[in-house]
Design an enzyme around this catalytic site. Structure first.
Site, PDB file in Angstrom:
ATOM      1  N   ARG A  38       0.848  -1.100   0.188  1.00  0.00           N
ATOM      2  CA  ARG A  38      -0.124  -0.412   0.142  1.00  0.00           C
ATOM      3  C   ARG A  38       0.824   0.909  -0.072  1.00  0.00           C
ATOM      4  O   ARG A  38       0.736   2.522  -0.362  1.00  0.00           O
ATOM      5  CB  ARG A  38      -0.012  -0.081   1.097  1.00  0.00           C
ATOM      6  CG  ARG A  38      -1.988  -0.812   0.549  1.00  0.00           C
ATOM      7  CD  ARG A  38      -3.198  -0.855   2.148  1.00  0.00           C
ATOM      8  NE  ARG A  38      -4.463  -2.150   2.030  1.00  0.00           N
ATOM      9  CZ  ARG A  38      -5.722  -2.034   2.585  1.00  0.00           C
ATOM     10  NH1 ARG A  38      -5.329  -1.502   3.792  1.00  0.00           N
ATOM     11  NH2 ARG A  38      -6.150  -2.823   2.852  1.00  0.00           N
ATOM     12  N   LYS A 199     -18.042 -16.277   2.500  1.00  0.00           N
ATOM     13  CA  LYS A 199     -19.695 -16.565   2.336  1.00  0.00           C
ATOM     14  C   LYS A 199     -20.263 -15.883   1.041  1.00  0.00           C
ATOM     15  O   LYS A 199     -19.908 -14.864   0.694  1.00  0.00           O
ATOM     16  CB  LYS A 199     -19.466 -15.267   3.726  1.00  0.00           C
ATOM     17  CG  LYS A 199     -19.760 -16.255   5.428  1.00  0.00           C
ATOM     18  CD  LYS A 199     -20.336 -15.391   6.180  1.00  0.00           C
ATOM     19  CE  LYS A 199     -19.107 -15.080   7.416  1.00  0.00           C
ATOM     20  NZ  LYS A 199     -19.546 -14.026   7.624  1.00  0.00           N
ATOM     21  N   GLY A 352      -9.562  -8.103  -0.379  1.00  0.00           N
ATOM     22  CA  GLY A 352      -7.822  -8.060  -0.065  1.00  0.00           C
ATOM     23  C   GLY A 352      -7.210  -9.992  -0.091  1.00  0.00           C
ATOM     24  O   GLY A 352      -6.691 -10.281  -0.288  1.00  0.00           O
ATOM     25  N   GLY A 375     -13.454  -3.888   0.402  1.00  0.00           N
ATOM     26  CA  GLY A 375     -14.326  -3.329   0.619  1.00  0.00           C
ATOM     27  C   GLY A 375     -15.078  -2.407  -0.509  1.00  0.00           C
ATOM     28  O   GLY A 375     -15.822  -2.514  -1.035  1.00  0.00           O
TER      29      GLY A 375
HETATM   30  P1  ADP Z   1     -11.685 -11.209  -0.862  1.00  0.00           P
HETATM   31  O1  ADP Z   1     -11.204 -10.646   1.039  1.00  0.00           O
HETATM   32  O2  ADP Z   1     -10.766 -11.857  -1.686  1.00  0.00           O
HETATM   33  O3  ADP Z   1     -13.198 -10.650  -0.777  1.00  0.00           O
HETATM   34  P2  ADP Z   1     -13.115 -13.466   0.982  1.00  0.00           P
HETATM   35  O4  ADP Z   1     -12.744 -12.300   2.145  1.00  0.00           O
HETATM   36  O5  ADP Z   1     -14.833 -13.198   0.540  1.00  0.00           O
HETATM   37  O6  ADP Z   1     -11.901 -12.683   0.015  1.00  0.00           O
HETATM   38  O7  ADP Z   1     -13.419 -14.606   1.235  1.00  0.00           O
HETATM   39  C1  ADP Z   1     -11.774 -14.981   2.005  1.00  0.00           C
HETATM   40  C2  ADP Z   1     -11.541 -16.220   2.818  1.00  0.00           C
HETATM   41  O8  ADP Z   1     -12.723 -17.232   2.432  1.00  0.00           O
HETATM   42  C3  ADP Z   1     -10.406 -17.069   2.907  1.00  0.00           C
HETATM   43  O9  ADP Z   1     -10.472 -16.372   4.061  1.00  0.00           O
HETATM   44  C4  ADP Z   1     -10.705 -18.512   2.581  1.00  0.00           C
HETATM   45  O10 ADP Z   1      -9.673 -18.807   3.681  1.00  0.00           O
HETATM   46  C5  ADP Z   1     -12.460 -17.819   3.140  1.00  0.00           C
HETATM   47  N1  ADP Z   1     -12.549 -19.781   2.030  1.00  0.00           N
HETATM   48  C6  ADP Z   1     -12.434 -19.914   1.071  1.00  0.00           C
HETATM   49  N2  ADP Z   1     -13.142 -21.439   0.485  1.00  0.00           N
HETATM   50  C7  ADP Z   1     -13.516 -21.703   1.829  1.00  0.00           C
HETATM   51  C8  ADP Z   1     -14.288 -22.353   2.384  1.00  0.00           C
HETATM   52  N3  ADP Z   1     -14.505 -24.072   1.111  1.00  0.00           N
HETATM   53  N4  ADP Z   1     -15.152 -23.039   3.793  1.00  0.00           N
HETATM   54  C9  ADP Z   1     -13.991 -21.860   4.270  1.00  0.00           C
HETATM   55  N5  ADP Z   1     -13.635 -20.666   3.960  1.00  0.00           N
HETATM   56  C10 ADP Z   1     -13.374 -20.680   2.771  1.00  0.00           C
HETATM   57 MG    MG Z   2     -12.086 -10.559   2.706  1.00  0.00          MG
END
Ligand code: ADP
Ligand code: MG
Length: 396
Positions: A38, A199, A352, A375
């Protein structure tokens, strides 16, 4: 919605008040910065301003001090890292709205750089208090917002101050708006969205938007389980959001109506506990035993996703395909990322964790654009107007 940028200002003799996002991670319990991306990403804007004859006052938040000073969240390590990246001295003052900061800002010569204290040490910041915005507005002649990651928040240093000073976008902000905006406005088609992460609930709005906008959706990660459940499959003890099964069923129907393909994993990697190197099995998506959970997409799905995605015009990716932090559940994410890296699609990464995963794989340079705003990038892709962007001056 074209916004003025640092390129549209004659900077000679002016002070630039620049909102950056130096909210960097530290190694737990130390003041050692574990990832300075960053800070590095803000260097082009800072140097652009200096080379154009401006002096530069930098302002950032770090962590969540909640409107009061917190010795652990002072910016000394950041000032030090910044000085080394800029190869110049960086003055740092434990003040922002007060006379100490103002005196330092007024004394700056062209080229010089001042970092003011963690802006969230004051309540007026998150409250977007106009008086606080006025106070920090005294630090500059022109305001530059280069903090895309906080542009979805209307705080004094991200929004309020743009009503006190003329505001323009920094180079990093400009890049984010160009790439993320391009994906929404005129993507090279076909446009695919690759969604994963933990989620469904985090991604509802972006899913809503993409059903009509994208040509193809691919869903992996934890959120795939709720979709598989919506198709009537057993998912063992995988992460499930029971309230969202109906929503997922509805998404499947709406995609069909919109002519948007939605691809779910056909095989998955499962385990009984979420720990590194536990015994795993790869099974068909409709054959997950009761006390096992889905922790990654399977190799067949990963290959299929990689192959189809690499042939798209544009891929926007948010959310890892599995629990990539815990090996071997990083494998699906790796195969898909390698496919994107080798393919010809314009690749835009938001989120992230996704950015972290791609970086950890050493593939960051192979992607077209990796958004620095977790976000904020999601809200931008949802089609929301970001207050920190809206407040900047429009191009004439
Ligand atoms: P980003 O930060 O890129 O938007 P998210 O915060 O939505 O991504 O999701 C990241 C998290 O999702 C990671 O910590 C990862 O461990 C979790 N994750 C991915 N696949 C699974 C799964 N099958 N079961 C539980 N958690 C998961
Ligand atoms: Mg995230």
């Amino acid at each position: 919605m074209a916004k003025q940028t640092v390129r549209d200002i004659d900077w000679a003799g002016k002070r630039a008040l620049v909102r950056v996002d130096f909210n960097v991670p530290f190694e737990r319990g130390t003041n050692h910065i574990s990832d300075d991306i960053r800070i590095r990403e803000a260097i082009p804007t800072i140097n652009h301003l200096r080379e154009a004859g401006a002096s530069v006052v930098l302002c950032t938040h770090l962590g969540r001090p909640g409107g009061k000073p917190d010795a652990e969240l002072q910016l000394a390590p950041i000032a030090e890292r910044l000085a080394s990246l800029l190869a110049t001295t960086v003055d740092y003052v434990h003040d922002a709205p007060g006379d100490d900061a103002l005196a330092k800002a007024n004394a700056l010569q062209a080229w010089q750089v001042l970092l003011v204290e963690n802006i969230r040490f004051w309540e007026g910041e998150e409250a977007n208090d106009p008086a606080f915005a006025q106070a920090i507005g005294r630090l500059g002649d022109v305001y530059v917002n280069d903090a895309f990651g906080t542009a979805h928040r209307a705080h004094a240093s991200t929004e309020g101050v743009a009503h006190v000073l003329p505001g323009v976008a920094g180079l990093l902000m400009e890049k984010e708006i160009t790439f993320l905006g391009g994906v929404l406005q005129e993507p090279r088609r076909p446009l695919a969205a690759l969604l994963g992460g933990a989620k469904v609930s985090d991604k509802i709005k972006v899913l809503e938007r993409l059903i009509d906008h994208a040509d193809a959706l691919f869903v992996g990660g934890g959120m795939a389980a709720t979709f598989l459940k919506a198709k009537g499959l057993g998912i063992g003890k995988s992460l499930l959001e029971p309230d969202l099964v109906d929503f997922c069923a509805d998404v499947l129907i709406r995609c069909e109506a919109a002519g948007t393909t939605l691809t779910l994993p056909t095989d998955v990697v499962i385990a009984q506990t979420l720990e590194a190197d536990v015994p795993t099995r790869t099974v068909a998506a409709d054959a997950v035993p009761d006390d096992w959970m889905i922790l990654d997409i399977g190799p067949e799905s990963a290959d299929l996703f990689a192959k189809q995605l690499s042939a798209m015009g544009t891929v926007v990716w948010n959310g890892p395909m599995g629990v990539f932090e815990v090996p071997p559940f990083h494998t699906g994410t790796r195969i898909v990322a390698e496919g994107l890296a080798a393919g010809t699609a314009v690749t835009v990464i938001g989120g992230g964790s996704t950015a972290e995963a791609v970086d950890a794989l050493g593939l960051a340079d192979e992607m077209t654009h990796i958004s620095t705003g977790g976000g904020a990038s999601l809200e931008f892709l949802e089609g929301k107007v970001l207050p920190g962007v809206a407040a900047l001056q429009d191009k004439p």
